[in-house]
Scaffold this motif. Structure first.
Motif, mmCIF file in Angstrom:
data_model
loop_
_atom_site.group_PDB
_atom_site.id
_atom_site.type_symbol
_atom_site.label_atom_id
_atom_site.label_comp_id
_atom_site.label_asym_id
_atom_site.label_seq_id
_atom_site.Cartn_x
_atom_site.Cartn_y
_atom_site.Cartn_z
ATOM 1 N N VAL A 69 -6.737 1.823 -1.688
ATOM 2 C CA VAL A 69 -5.764 1.750 -2.793
ATOM 3 C C VAL A 69 -6.479 1.342 -4.078
ATOM 4 O O VAL A 69 -6.207 1.876 -5.157
ATOM 5 C CB VAL A 69 -4.617 0.759 -2.475
ATOM 6 C CG1 VAL A 69 -3.693 0.618 -3.671
ATOM 7 C CG2 VAL A 69 -3.824 1.229 -1.273
ATOM 8 N N ASN A 95 0.855 -1.188 0.000
ATOM 9 C CA ASN A 95 0.000 0.000 0.000
ATOM 10 C C ASN A 95 0.883 1.227 0.000
ATOM 11 O O ASN A 95 1.766 1.348 0.838
ATOM 12 C CB ASN A 95 -0.861 0.045 1.261
ATOM 13 C CG ASN A 95 -1.938 -1.015 1.251
ATOM 14 O OD1 ASN A 95 -2.299 -1.529 0.191
ATOM 15 N ND2 ASN A 95 -2.446 -1.343 2.417
ATOM 16 N N ARG A 111 -6.416 -1.268 1.904
ATOM 17 C CA ARG A 111 -6.384 -1.989 0.632
ATOM 18 C C ARG A 111 -7.522 -1.534 -0.269
ATOM 19 O O ARG A 111 -7.345 -1.335 -1.464
ATOM 20 C CB ARG A 111 -6.476 -3.498 0.921
ATOM 21 C CG ARG A 111 -5.820 -4.375 -0.098
ATOM 22 C CD ARG A 111 -4.330 -4.145 -0.157
ATOM 23 N NE ARG A 111 -3.717 -4.835 -1.265
ATOM 24 C CZ ARG A 111 -2.740 -4.314 -2.010
ATOM 25 N NH1 ARG A 111 -2.277 -3.127 -1.741
ATOM 26 N NH2 ARG A 111 -2.222 -5.005 -3.004
#
Lengths: 300, 258
Positions: free
Chosen positions: A147, A88, A144
């Motif tokens: 992202v 990340n 996550r």
């Protein structure tokens, strides 16, 4: 050759000094397809992903993305790619919403449009309430998802996911897979993912390649590969150290790995016949999976 | 191929805006430092050391002489920190460069945006410090605001040099060597005393360092004492700035695109 290939790689090679990370691989990915690159750590997955993303110059061979040549039209390629890197790399100096807005500028999206898209994306990843939160305060799964949202801010036609669920909890993995599924059905986006999780590749991908030492060791649909490489079913015997592998005819493949014996066959009856000779050792008769293929490919 | 030609200024401005957004979030702390530092530098060098210096330097009082030193030293320091620790954090620990390079922004535009931002920080500091210099009576010339010109050139030179070095650093502690060199040289560069007082061989070294020219030019604008050598110094700094800028752009590509 099909006309709807969105990514075409021909004899792709990557050297770091004398080290050959990718040793001449060729593959094609169709528009709208979900394509997996499978392999152990260091097999060349990330390097291949980075070459597609125009982040790593190719040493030899030819690679085109969306009709543009990598190395010549990088800007055009990057503007249609959404990249979810292995690590990340959200901006800790900015809050959740700012992460999306600031990123949108790199794609020259006007502010109003960027704000609208960001809000929709936060909604999509269920982080609307965290819009003003610091990135560091988010959980692993939330980061996550953010992202992934960031990679979608410019509505890319191709999404590159480099090990999207590595290091995440099982329930968070399910959540990410669900989002990827939503994306595929809603946006008809082409997804290229690299993974070393067999279940992930089996669950998500239409076609895949298995990389080993920078070369393609196997290619095909998961079901097809299982059928052609190992047979439909597997008998797995544990704690079989010191016991010789059973003599089997050519319809069954026997493999020993440490204290584990595995037999692959087309029907369960044949495999069940082998069970008595292992006595009370723990064993399981199950459908073969991609992991079997993978381990077989890597072993050979 | 010249790396500067690969810069897309709009892309660089997007990078610049990312940094300015972070800066504005922290504006209170960011803006206090450039005021505190020069005030105390003035106390120390202007009044403290200045009290010991009774002779005139280049026809001016020590306080008037040291104004350019205080100004240039503070501004250049800001730039150096931005492109060393600041850039290193973004490049290595936060992977901000990685994230940006996954977009249409190329390595050259990214590096240029970073330098542009460092220079901006230097300019902001200059705007804060210049009135202080006037208040302390260290600037007497009507050309004083134009001191921003050599300062900007000096900022580009050191931002380029610093970012290029950062792109070669793989261990954050290696900055210590760089800072040791930087702090040692800045004492040679005519910030606190005239270069002419040094032995001949040290003078040569001092004049080879473009920072010396930056400080001398800044002093010329603050005091209004211009000389022929200032033209040479001006072009020398421009050349150093361009070379270091180009080197920075190339170094960032070499580091990030592998």
């Amino acid at each position: 050759m099909r006309s709807d290939w969105i990514i075409e790689a021909k004899n792709l090679k990557k050297y770091y000094g004398n080290f050959c990370a990718v040793g001449g691989i060729s593959f094609d990915i169709a528009a709208g397809e979900t394509f997996a690159i499978l392999g152990e750590n260091g097999a060349g997955k990330s390097t291949t992903m980075r070459m597609i993303a125009c982040r790593s110059p190719i040493s030899e061979g030819n690679l085109t993305v969306n009709g543009y040549t990598v190395g010549a039209d990088d800007r055009k390629i990057r503007s249609v790619l959404g990249v979810v890197p292995q690590e990340n790399n959200l901006d800790p100096d900015l809050n959740v919403l700012e992460n999306l807005i600031v990123y949108s500028r790199y794609f020259r999206i006007p502010y109003e449009a960027a704000l609208e898209r960001s809000r929709k994306l936060l909604d999509f990843i269920r982080l609307s309430e965290k819009a003003k939160a610091k990135v560091d305060s988010l959980s692993g799964g939330m980061k996550r998802r953010l992202v992934i949202a960031r990679a979608l801010i410019h509505e890319p036609s191709i999404l590159l996911l480099d090990e999207p669920t590595t290091g995440l909890d099982p329930n968070v993995r399910q959540e990410i897979w669900e989002k990827i599924d939503d994306l595929r059905s809603e946006r008809k986006i082409t997804v290229v993912l690299s993974t070393h999780y067999m279940d992930e590749a089996e669950k998500l991908s239409g076609r895949l390649i298995v990389l080993a030492n920078g070369k393609i060791a196997a290619t095909g649909h998961p079901a097809e590969l299982i059928r052609s490489r190992v047979g439909k079913f597997a008998l797995e015997v544990r704690e079989a150290k010191g016991v010789p592998l059973a003599n089997v005819d050519h319809s069954i493949t026997a493999v020993s790995r440490g204290s584990l014996h595995i037999y692959f066959g087309e029907n369960t009856d044949e495999l069940a016949k082998l069970m008595p000779q292992y006595g009370s050792r723990p064993m399981i008769l199950r459908p073969s999976n991609l992991e079997d293929v993978f381990l077989g490919v890597i072993a050979s | 191929m010249i790396a500067l030609s690969k810069v897309d200024v709009v892309d660089s401005l997007s990078v610049w805006r990312r940094n300015s957004r972070v800066y504005l979030r922290l504006w209170k702390t960011e803006m206090i430092a450039p005021v505190i530092e020069p005030v105390f530098t003035f106390f120390a060098f202007g009044f403290g050391v200045g009290a010991l210096v009774t002779s005139q330097i280049q026809g001016m009082s020590y306080l008037a002489f040291v104004g350019a030193g205080v100004l240039a030293f503070t501004v250049l320091m800001r730039v150096i920190f931005e492109v060393t620790y600041g850039a290193y954090f973004r490049m290595v620990y936060q992977s901000t460069y990685d994230a940006i390079l996954a977009t249409p922004v190329n390595a050259e535009s990214l590096a240029f945006g970073e330098i542009l931002w460092a220079v901006t920080k230097g300019v902001i500091d200059s705007i804060f410090i210049l009135p202080l210099i006037v208040i302390f009576g260290a600037a007497s010339s009507a050309f004083t605001p134009l001191a921003i010109i050599p300062l900007v050139l000096g900022c580009i030179f050191l931002a380029g040099l610093g970012l290029a070095l950062t792109a070669h650093v793989f261990e954050i502690d290696h900055f210590n060597i760089f800072f040791a060199i930087f702090f040692s040289t800045i004492f040679l560069c005519g910030a606190w005393f005239p270069v002419e007082l040094l032995p001949r061989w040290l003078q040569i070294i001092a004049y080879a360092i473009p920072t010396t020219s930056v400080i001398d030019l800044t002093r010329a604008f603050l005091t209004g004492n211009f000389a022929g050598r200032h033209w040479i110094e001006f072009f020398y700094v421009v050349a150093a700035a361009l070379i270091c800028l180009e080197w920075a752009l190339k170094s960032v590509r070499k580091r990030m695109v592998v």
